[in-house]
Motif scaffolding. Structure first.
Motif, PDB file in Angstrom:
ATOM      1  N   HIS A 166       0.868  -1.186   0.000  1.00 47.44           N
ATOM      2  CA  HIS A 166       0.000   0.000   0.000  1.00 47.44           C
ATOM      3  C   HIS A 166       0.896   1.223   0.000  1.00 47.44           C
ATOM      4  CE1 HIS A 166       0.892   0.627   4.293  1.00 47.44           C
ATOM      5  NE2 HIS A 166       0.841  -0.693   4.371  1.00 47.44           N
ATOM      6  N   PHE A 167       0.298   2.411  -0.211  1.00 44.99           N
ATOM      7  CA  PHE A 167       1.120   3.622  -0.200  1.00 44.99           C
ATOM      8  C   PHE A 167       1.836   3.726   1.142  1.00 44.99           C
ATOM      9  CE2 PHE A 167       1.668   7.748   1.743  1.00 44.99           C
ATOM     10  CZ  PHE A 167       2.615   8.283   0.891  1.00 44.99           C
ATOM     11  N   ALA A 168       3.094   4.071   1.080  1.00 42.94           N
ATOM     12  CA  ALA A 168       3.839   4.285   2.315  1.00 42.94           C
ATOM     13  C   ALA A 168       4.924   5.311   2.020  1.00 42.94           C
ATOM     14  CB  ALA A 168       4.460   2.982   2.790  1.00 42.94           C
ATOM     15  N   PRO A 169       5.150   6.238   2.942  1.00 40.93           N
ATOM     16  CA  PRO A 169       6.230   7.208   2.754  1.00 40.93           C
ATOM     17  C   PRO A 169       7.579   6.507   2.888  1.00 40.93           C
ATOM     18  CG  PRO A 169       5.355   7.369   4.975  1.00 40.93           C
ATOM     19  CD  PRO A 169       4.496   6.366   4.254  1.00 40.93           C
ATOM     20  N   THR A 170       8.639   7.156   2.448  1.00 37.98           N
ATOM     21  CA  THR A 170       9.972   6.605   2.707  1.00 37.98           C
ATOM     22  C   THR A 170      10.259   6.793   4.203  1.00 37.98           C
ATOM     23  OG1 THR A 170      11.103   8.694   2.358  1.00 37.98           O
ATOM     24  CG2 THR A 170      10.817   7.276   0.408  1.00 37.98           C
ATOM     25  N   PRO A 171      11.169   5.993   4.769  1.00 41.56           N
ATOM     26  CA  PRO A 171      11.512   6.186   6.188  1.00 41.56           C
ATOM     27  C   PRO A 171      12.017   7.607   6.440  1.00 41.56           C
ATOM     28  CG  PRO A 171      12.532   4.179   5.327  1.00 41.56           C
ATOM     29  CD  PRO A 171      11.866   4.842   4.161  1.00 41.56           C
ATOM     30  N   GLU A 172      12.782   8.158   5.488  1.00 38.59           N
ATOM     31  CA  GLU A 172      13.325   9.518   5.666  1.00 38.59           C
ATOM     32  C   GLU A 172      12.178  10.539   5.744  1.00 38.59           C
ATOM     33  OE1 GLU A 172      14.528   7.314   3.499  1.00 38.59           O
ATOM     34  OE2 GLU A 172      16.690   7.160   3.859  1.00 38.59           O
ATOM     35  N   ASP A 173      11.196  10.406   4.840  1.00 39.13           N
ATOM     36  CA  ASP A 173      10.065  11.344   4.864  1.00 39.13           C
ATOM     37  C   ASP A 173       9.283  11.224   6.173  1.00 39.13           C
ATOM     38  OD1 ASP A 173      10.627  12.500   2.454  1.00 39.13           O
ATOM     39  OD2 ASP A 173       9.160  11.326   1.308  1.00 39.13           O
ATOM     40  N   SER A 174       9.117  10.001   6.650  1.00 35.31           N
ATOM     41  CA  SER A 174       8.345   9.878   7.891  1.00 35.31           C
ATOM     42  C   SER A 174       9.139  10.428   9.080  1.00 35.31           C
ATOM     43  CB  SER A 174       7.835   8.449   8.104  1.00 35.31           C
ATOM     44  OG  SER A 174       8.804   7.664   8.692  1.00 35.31           O
ATOM     45  N   ILE A 175      10.457  10.222   9.088  1.00 32.58           N
ATOM     46  CA  ILE A 175      11.289  10.809  10.172  1.00 32.58           C
ATOM     47  C   ILE A 175      11.163  12.330  10.147  1.00 32.58           C
ATOM     48  CG2 ILE A 175      13.662  11.229  10.965  1.00 32.58           C
ATOM     49  CD1 ILE A 175      14.325   8.374   9.843  1.00 32.58           C
ATOM     50  N   ARG A 176      11.284  12.925   8.950  1.00 33.23           N
ATOM     51  CA  ARG A 176      11.198  14.390   8.854  1.00 33.23           C
ATOM     52  C   ARG A 176       9.839  14.892   9.344  1.00 33.23           C
ATOM     53  NH1 ARG A 176      15.099  13.814   4.331  1.00 33.23           N
ATOM     54  NH2 ARG A 176      13.443  12.938   3.040  1.00 33.23           N
ATOM     55  N   ALA A 177       8.767  14.176   8.985  1.00 35.43           N
ATOM     56  CA  ALA A 177       7.420  14.603   9.405  1.00 35.43           C
ATOM     57  C   ALA A 177       7.257  14.487  10.926  1.00 35.43           C
ATOM     58  CB  ALA A 177       6.359  13.772   8.686  1.00 35.43           C
ATOM     59  N   ILE A 178       7.769  13.407  11.515  1.00 37.56           N
ATOM     60  CA  ILE A 178       7.669  13.207  12.975  1.00 37.56           C
ATOM     61  C   ILE A 178       8.451  14.299  13.708  1.00 37.56           C
ATOM     62  CG2 ILE A 178       8.403  11.681  14.874  1.00 37.56           C
ATOM     63  CD1 ILE A 178       7.876   9.302  12.788  1.00 37.56           C
ATOM     64  N   ARG A 179       9.673  14.570  13.226  1.00 29.69           N
ATOM     65  CA  ARG A 179      10.515  15.585  13.879  1.00 29.69           C
ATOM     66  C   ARG A 179       9.920  16.979  13.710  1.00 29.69           C
ATOM     67  NH1 ARG A 179      15.601  14.455  15.320  1.00 29.69           N
ATOM     68  NH2 ARG A 179      15.121  16.220  16.663  1.00 29.69           N
ATOM     69  N   ALA A 180       9.367  17.251  12.513  1.00 33.25           N
ATOM     70  CA  ALA A 180       8.759  18.570  12.285  1.00 33.25           C
ATOM     71  C   ALA A 180       7.544  18.760  13.185  1.00 33.25           C
ATOM     72  CB  ALA A 180       8.365  18.725  10.813  1.00 33.25           C
ATOM     73  N   ALA A 181       6.920  17.661  13.615  1.00 31.81           N
ATOM     74  CA  ALA A 181       5.780  17.737  14.539  1.00 31.81           C
ATOM     75  C   ALA A 181       6.250  17.723  15.993  1.00 31.81           C
ATOM     76  CB  ALA A 181       4.815  16.583  14.268  1.00 31.81           C
ATOM     77  N   GLY A 182       7.555  17.871  16.193  1.00 23.76           N
ATOM     78  CA  GLY A 182       8.098  17.999  17.547  1.00 23.76           C
ATOM     79  C   GLY A 182       8.431  16.687  18.237  1.00 23.76           C
ATOM     80  N   GLY A 183       8.200  15.563  17.552  1.00 22.45           N
ATOM     81  CA  GLY A 183       8.399  14.258  18.187  1.00 22.45           C
ATOM     82  C   GLY A 183       9.780  13.679  17.962  1.00 22.45           C
ATOM     83  N   VAL A 184       9.939  12.445  18.421  1.00 19.05           N
ATOM     84  CA  VAL A 184      11.181  11.709  18.208  1.00 19.05           C
ATOM     85  C   VAL A 184      10.881  10.472  17.353  1.00 19.05           C
ATOM     86  CG1 VAL A 184      12.331  12.516  20.292  1.00 19.05           C
ATOM     87  CG2 VAL A 184      10.910  10.458  20.408  1.00 19.05           C
ATOM     88  N   ALA A 185      11.879  10.080  16.540  1.00 17.67           N
ATOM     89  CA  ALA A 185      11.700   8.958  15.611  1.00 17.67           C
ATOM     90  C   ALA A 185      12.652   7.826  15.986  1.00 17.67           C
ATOM     91  CB  ALA A 185      11.970   9.429  14.185  1.00 17.67           C
ATOM     92  N   VAL A 186      12.064   6.640  16.175  1.00 16.89           N
ATOM     93  CA  VAL A 186      12.837   5.440  16.524  1.00 16.89           C
ATOM     94  C   VAL A 186      12.490   4.371  15.500  1.00 16.89           C
ATOM     95  CG1 VAL A 186      13.210   3.636  18.266  1.00 16.89           C
ATOM     96  CG2 VAL A 186      12.771   6.002  18.997  1.00 16.89           C
ATOM     97  N   ILE A 187      13.485   3.830  14.833  1.00 14.20           N
ATOM     98  CA  ILE A 187      13.178   2.801  13.847  1.00 14.20           C
ATOM     99  C   ILE A 187      12.854   1.485  14.569  1.00 14.20           C
ATOM    100  CG2 ILE A 187      15.643   2.300  13.409  1.00 14.20           C
ATOM    101  CD1 ILE A 187      14.755   1.649  10.487  1.00 14.20           C
ATOM    102  N   ALA A 188      11.702   0.896  14.219  1.00 14.43           N
ATOM    103  CA  ALA A 188      11.233  -0.332  14.886  1.00 14.43           C
ATOM    104  C   ALA A 188      11.891  -1.557  14.245  1.00 14.43           C
ATOM    105  CB  ALA A 188       9.715  -0.439  14.771  1.00 14.43           C
ATOM    106  N   HIS A 189      12.282  -2.515  15.096  1.00 13.71           N
ATOM    107  CA  HIS A 189      12.799  -3.829  14.652  1.00 13.71           C
ATOM    108  C   HIS A 189      13.453  -3.820  13.256  1.00 13.71           C
ATOM    109  CE1 HIS A 189       8.988  -3.890  12.461  1.00 13.71           C
ATOM    110  NE2 HIS A 189       8.319  -3.792  13.590  1.00 13.71           N
ATOM    111  N   PRO A 190      14.527  -3.020  13.044  1.00 12.06           N
ATOM    112  CA  PRO A 190      15.074  -2.891  11.683  1.00 12.06           C
ATOM    113  C   PRO A 190      15.715  -4.158  11.121  1.00 12.06           C
ATOM    114  CG  PRO A 190      16.434  -1.683  13.255  1.00 12.06           C
ATOM    115  CD  PRO A 190      15.213  -2.113  13.998  1.00 12.06           C
TER     116      PRO A 190
END
Ligand code: AMP
Ligand code: ZN
Ligand code: FE
Ligand code: FE
Length: 281
Positions: A166-190
């Motif tokens: 299904h549609f999914a952003p790249t990990p980089e795009d999702s990290i940028r969106a999470i950080r821009a929303a003030g949060g922290v990004a942790v990659i799950a079970h890589p």
């Protein structure tokens, strides 16, 4: 105990946010992360259900795909739930899950499996992010398969002929969106290789450049060897090391608190959010 990654009926877990908060409070969890797939819809109920000394870390697990089509899950924690671009990204992730489910059902029907969208709808809690686990539950309800696990092993795994992405952003795009929303990004079970193809170690630098804060190291789907490799990567890139159960209620064997995050790592992670957003009573 600090358990930063769990699921409720707002995605593919079997406990409601209320039930999960109660269970965490009575299981010796001090800090609980609620991270439903591509959704923050459990936040309000979880917050309203909070009691005692339990602290809540509101978040989401974003389904991502790299340009090489490797599936990656990104945990976003402590972000502003009202951030419009991030909510838009999450709703884009959810929207294409419906046509995607239809295609997977068509694929199964083409091979003679008697399963319909109505069967899957009946197995999906109201408002939940629709996913393969609900299709698995429908297959179990129709006695086509014995369990969620068997459904994934035999029919629904990432390399299966019935699988559709299904549609999914790249990990980089999702990290940028999470950080821009003030949060922290942790990659799950890589490095959870039993789930399919995993990231190459080189990719982590690109994630760090996008703003990655941490790596989930202690997770049941990662072997001792995979964990040691991840610890080396985390140390080299100065990333926070987390561990979590990825609890899904009866949907998976994972038990609440079976893997946890060390207090010092959690304190550092929390300090990387743009403001204090841990919820307590
Ligand atoms: P989807 O997001 O629809 O592609 O479904 C993937 C989700 O299915 C993952 O996030 C897991 O939580 C769940 N899952 C993967 N493998 C299994 C399994 N063997 N048993 C139960 N759930 C699984
Ligand atoms: Zn899940
Ligand atoms: Fe995941
Ligand atoms: Fe998860």
């Amino acid at each position: 105990m600090i358990d930063l990654h769990t699921h409720t009926t707002c995605s593919d877990g079997s406990d409601t946010p209320l039930a999960l908060v109660k269970k965490a409070a009575s299981s010796g969890i001090a800090v609980l992360g609620i991270t439903d797939h591509d959704s923050t819809s459990g936040w309000a109920e979880a917050t309203a259900s909070l009691h005692g000394t339990l602290k809540l870390v509101l978040g989401a697990e974003v389904s991502c795909l790299t340009e090489d089509k490797v599936s990656v899950h990104m945990l976003g924690l402590l972000f502003d739930g009202e951030n419009v671009p991030l909510q838009q990204l999450l709703s884009d992730c959810r929207d294409t899950r419906i046509p995607r489910m239809k295609k997977m059902i068509e694929n199964l029907q083409g091979a003679g499996y008697e399963i319909t969208l109505e069967d899957v709808a009946a197995a999906t809690p109201e408002g939940a992010t629709l996913g393969r686990p609900h299709l698995a539950d429908a297959l179990v309800a129709k006695k086509i398969i014995k369990s969620r696990d068997e459904a994934f092993t035999d029919l629904l795994h990432n390399e299966s002929p019935f699988y559709v992405s299904h549609f999914a952003p790249t990990p980089e795009d999702s990290i940028r969106a999470i950080r821009a929303a003030g949060g922290v990004a942790v990659i799950a079970h890589p490095f959870a290789s039993r789930r399919g193809q995993t990231l190459s170690p080189e990719t982590f630098t690109s994630l760090v450049d996008a703003g990655l804060n941490g790596i989930e190291v202690f997770h049941r789907d990662q072997s001792e060897d995979e964990r040691s490799q991840l610890i080396k990567i985390a140390r080299a890139l100065d990333l926070v090391i987390t561990g979590a159960s990825d609890y899904h209620g009866t949907g998976k064997l994972n038990q609440l608190g079976e893997n946890t995050t060390a207090a010092a790592e959690w304190e550092r992670l929390e300090s990387l959010a743009d403001q204090r957003r841990v919820v307590s009573r």
